[in-house]
Write a protein that holds these residues in place. Structure first.
Motif, PDB file in Angstrom:
ATOM      1  N   ALA A 187      -4.052  30.487  -9.796  1.00 13.56           N
ATOM      2  CA  ALA A 187      -3.637  29.744 -11.749  1.00 13.56           C
ATOM      3  C   ALA A 187      -3.061  30.756 -11.896  1.00 13.56           C
ATOM      4  O   ALA A 187      -2.578  30.056 -12.687  1.00 13.56           O
ATOM      5  CB  ALA A 187      -5.507  30.759 -12.236  1.00 13.56           C
ATOM      6  N   ASN A 188      -2.520  32.058 -12.165  1.00 10.63           N
ATOM      7  CA  ASN A 188      -1.886  32.556 -12.198  1.00 10.63           C
ATOM      8  C   ASN A 188      -0.056  31.887 -11.551  1.00 10.63           C
ATOM      9  O   ASN A 188       0.785  31.704 -12.274  1.00 10.63           O
ATOM     10  CB  ASN A 188      -1.401  34.441 -12.098  1.00 10.63           C
ATOM     11  CG  ASN A 188      -0.145  34.566 -12.696  1.00 10.63           C
ATOM     12  OD1 ASN A 188      -0.161  34.732 -13.988  1.00 10.63           O
ATOM     13  ND2 ASN A 188       0.169  36.148 -11.945  1.00 10.63           N
TER      14      ASN A 188
ATOM     15  N   ARG B 298      -4.707  29.289 -17.208  1.00  8.25           N
ATOM     16  CA  ARG B 298      -5.208  30.352 -17.606  1.00  8.25           C
ATOM     17  C   ARG B 298      -6.333  29.708 -17.499  1.00  8.25           C
ATOM     18  O   ARG B 298      -7.194  28.967 -17.863  1.00  8.25           O
ATOM     19  CB  ARG B 298      -5.341  30.063 -18.863  1.00  8.25           C
ATOM     20  CG  ARG B 298      -6.526  31.340 -20.193  1.00  8.25           C
ATOM     21  CD  ARG B 298      -6.027  31.807 -21.572  1.00  8.25           C
ATOM     22  NE  ARG B 298      -6.286  30.869 -21.746  1.00  8.25           N
ATOM     23  CZ  ARG B 298      -6.263  30.255 -23.385  1.00  8.25           C
ATOM     24  NH1 ARG B 298      -5.900  30.903 -23.680  1.00  8.25           N
ATOM     25  NH2 ARG B 298      -6.245  29.071 -23.762  1.00  8.25           N
ATOM     26  N   ILE B 299      -7.451  30.269 -16.619  1.00  8.79           N
ATOM     27  CA  ILE B 299      -8.786  30.217 -16.044  1.00  8.79           C
ATOM     28  C   ILE B 299      -9.809  31.846 -16.328  1.00  8.79           C
ATOM     29  O   ILE B 299      -9.358  33.082 -16.329  1.00  8.79           O
ATOM     30  CB  ILE B 299      -8.833  29.918 -14.663  1.00  8.79           C
ATOM     31  CG1 ILE B 299      -8.505  29.049 -14.420  1.00  8.79           C
ATOM     32  CG2 ILE B 299     -10.589  30.279 -14.351  1.00  8.79           C
ATOM     33  CD1 ILE B 299      -8.114  28.942 -12.896  1.00  8.79           C
ATOM     34  N   GLU B 300     -10.931  31.913 -17.513  1.00  7.82           N
ATOM     35  CA  GLU B 300     -11.891  32.769 -17.570  1.00  7.82           C
ATOM     36  C   GLU B 300     -11.831  33.337 -16.687  1.00  7.82           C
ATOM     37  O   GLU B 300     -12.971  32.600 -16.049  1.00  7.82           O
ATOM     38  CB  GLU B 300     -12.167  32.481 -18.732  1.00  7.82           C
ATOM     39  CG  GLU B 300     -12.266  31.651 -19.917  1.00  7.82           C
ATOM     40  CD  GLU B 300     -11.358  32.578 -20.596  1.00  7.82           C
ATOM     41  OE1 GLU B 300     -11.975  33.578 -21.482  1.00  7.82           O
ATOM     42  OE2 GLU B 300      -9.905  31.699 -21.471  1.00  7.82           O
TER      43      GLU B 300
ATOM     44  N   MET C  96     -11.249  27.785   5.917  1.00  9.76           N
ATOM     45  CA  MET C  96     -10.517  28.755   5.912  1.00  9.76           C
ATOM     46  C   MET C  96     -11.325  29.316   3.850  1.00  9.76           C
ATOM     47  O   MET C  96     -12.347  28.463   3.638  1.00  9.76           O
ATOM     48  CB  MET C  96      -9.478  28.396   4.702  1.00  9.76           C
ATOM     49  CG  MET C  96      -8.165  29.043   4.124  1.00  9.76           C
ATOM     50  SD  MET C  96      -6.834  28.228   3.188  1.00  9.76           S
ATOM     51  CE  MET C  96      -5.885  29.630   2.390  1.00  9.76           C
ATOM     52  N   SER C  97     -11.728  30.176   3.788  1.00 10.46           N
ATOM     53  CA  SER C  97     -12.419  30.971   2.341  1.00 10.46           C
ATOM     54  C   SER C  97     -11.642  31.140   1.266  1.00 10.46           C
ATOM     55  O   SER C  97     -10.617  32.328   1.558  1.00 10.46           O
ATOM     56  CB  SER C  97     -13.223  31.238   2.666  1.00 10.46           C
ATOM     57  OG  SER C  97     -14.344  31.587   1.394  1.00 10.46           O
ATOM     58  N   LEU C  98     -11.550  31.420  -0.301  1.00 13.49           N
ATOM     59  CA  LEU C  98     -10.968  31.357  -0.809  1.00 13.49           C
ATOM     60  C   LEU C  98     -12.177  32.441  -2.091  1.00 13.49           C
ATOM     61  O   LEU C  98     -13.107  32.309  -2.127  1.00 13.49           O
ATOM     62  CB  LEU C  98     -10.556  30.666  -2.052  1.00 13.49           C
ATOM     63  CG  LEU C  98      -9.590  29.794  -1.429  1.00 13.49           C
ATOM     64  CD1 LEU C  98      -9.375  28.790  -2.552  1.00 13.49           C
ATOM     65  CD2 LEU C  98      -8.096  29.786  -1.157  1.00 13.49           C
ATOM     66  N   ASP C  99     -11.619  33.572  -2.453  1.00 16.90           N
ATOM     67  CA  ASP C  99     -12.570  34.297  -3.233  1.00 16.90           C
ATOM     68  C   ASP C  99     -11.644  34.497  -4.500  1.00 16.90           C
ATOM     69  O   ASP C  99     -10.943  34.070  -4.544  1.00 16.90           O
ATOM     70  CB  ASP C  99     -12.219  36.107  -2.726  1.00 16.90           C
ATOM     71  CG  ASP C  99     -11.041  36.610  -2.548  1.00 16.90           C
ATOM     72  OD1 ASP C  99     -10.538  35.931  -2.549  1.00 16.90           O
ATOM     73  OD2 ASP C  99     -10.833  37.695  -2.616  1.00 16.90           O
ATOM     74  N   LYS C 100     -12.445  35.071  -5.286  1.00 17.72           N
ATOM     75  CA  LYS C 100     -12.142  34.751  -6.960  1.00 17.72           C
ATOM     76  C   LYS C 100     -11.230  35.176  -7.362  1.00 17.72           C
ATOM     77  O   LYS C 100      -9.710  35.293  -7.830  1.00 17.72           O
ATOM     78  CB  LYS C 100     -13.400  35.972  -7.645  1.00 17.72           C
ATOM     79  CG  LYS C 100     -13.984  35.304  -8.174  1.00 17.72           C
ATOM     80  CD  LYS C 100     -15.787  35.805  -8.887  1.00 17.72           C
ATOM     81  CE  LYS C 100     -14.971  36.794  -9.906  1.00 17.72           C
ATOM     82  NZ  LYS C 100     -16.138  37.850 -10.588  1.00 17.72           N
ATOM     83  N   ALA C 101     -10.248  36.445  -5.902  1.00 17.50           N
ATOM     84  CA  ALA C 101      -8.805  37.085  -6.436  1.00 17.50           C
ATOM     85  C   ALA C 101      -7.638  35.937  -6.338  1.00 17.50           C
ATOM     86  O   ALA C 101      -6.876  36.223  -6.781  1.00 17.50           O
ATOM     87  CB  ALA C 101      -8.715  38.755  -5.797  1.00 17.50           C
ATOM     88  N   THR C 102      -8.214  34.912  -5.104  1.00 16.82           N
ATOM     89  CA  THR C 102      -7.492  34.184  -4.731  1.00 16.82           C
ATOM     90  C   THR C 102      -7.292  33.638  -5.972  1.00 16.82           C
ATOM     91  O   THR C 102      -5.557  32.879  -5.582  1.00 16.82           O
ATOM     92  CB  THR C 102      -7.640  33.834  -3.452  1.00 16.82           C
ATOM     93  OG1 THR C 102      -7.799  34.777  -2.429  1.00 16.82           O
ATOM     94  CG2 THR C 102      -6.383  33.092  -2.809  1.00 16.82           C
ATOM     95  N   VAL C 103      -8.075  32.690  -5.933  1.00 13.12           N
ATOM     96  CA  VAL C 103      -8.130  31.673  -6.996  1.00 13.12           C
ATOM     97  C   VAL C 103      -7.560  32.901  -8.352  1.00 13.12           C
ATOM     98  O   VAL C 103      -7.003  32.146  -9.165  1.00 13.12           O
ATOM     99  CB  VAL C 103      -9.874  31.497  -7.065  1.00 13.12           C
ATOM    100  CG1 VAL C 103      -9.573  30.536  -8.422  1.00 13.12           C
ATOM    101  CG2 VAL C 103     -10.217  30.743  -6.688  1.00 13.12           C
ATOM    102  N   ALA C 104      -7.861  33.443  -8.839  1.00 15.15           N
ATOM    103  CA  ALA C 104      -7.209  34.241  -9.822  1.00 15.15           C
ATOM    104  C   ALA C 104      -5.351  34.317  -9.880  1.00 15.15           C
ATOM    105  O   ALA C 104      -4.849  34.031 -11.306  1.00 15.15           O
ATOM    106  CB  ALA C 104      -7.521  35.599 -10.111  1.00 15.15           C
ATOM    107  N   LYS C 105      -5.081  34.509  -8.708  1.00 12.51           N
ATOM    108  CA  LYS C 105      -3.732  34.553  -8.529  1.00 12.51           C
ATOM    109  C   LYS C 105      -3.126  33.110  -7.592  1.00 12.51           C
ATOM    110  O   LYS C 105      -2.091  32.993  -8.310  1.00 12.51           O
ATOM    111  CB  LYS C 105      -3.497  35.046  -7.144  1.00 12.51           C
ATOM    112  CG  LYS C 105      -2.347  35.142  -6.387  1.00 12.51           C
ATOM    113  CD  LYS C 105      -1.638  36.075  -5.260  1.00 12.51           C
ATOM    114  CE  LYS C 105      -0.365  35.819  -4.994  1.00 12.51           C
ATOM    115  NZ  LYS C 105      -0.317  36.568  -3.684  1.00 12.51           N
TER     116      LYS C 105
END
Length: 95
Positions: free
Chosen positions: A12-13, A18-20, A1-10
């Motif tokens: 985190a939300n 809060r992640i910059e 399984m691989s996580l991208d920036k959008a998934t990490v942002a989701k």
């Protein structure tokens, strides 16, 4: 399984973290490493491994299972502002 920036942002939300924006890529890489380790653990053959609670062999001390009132009713009720026949006395509550 691989996580991208959008998934990490989701994630985190959803976790209210809060992640910059510039920290999303390193966080995705770190989470992907963790998920890789979890996948490695899933590959380990544990078929003949007995469950254990500690690395040292230990036996739990058993005691007889006896139901009792504890024998402290008078001492406990003595601390109450009001008590009667071994029970706490409380004011009547009506709404």
């Amino acid at each position: 399984m691989s996580l991208d920036k959008a998934t990490v942002a989701k994630v985190a939300n959803l976790a209210r973290i809060r992640i910059e924006e510039d920290d999303l890529e390193p966080m995705a890489a770190e989470l992907n490493n963790i998920l890789g380790w979890v996948e490695q653990l899933a590959e380990v053959d544990t078929e003949n491994v007995e469950p254990m609670t500690s690395v040292a062999e230990m036996r739990l001390r058993w005691r007889e299972d006896v139901v009792s009132d504890g024998g402290y009713v008078e001492d406990i009720v003595a601390n109450a502002p009001s008590g009667e026949d071994g029970y706490f006395g409380v004011p009547k509550v009506i709404e």
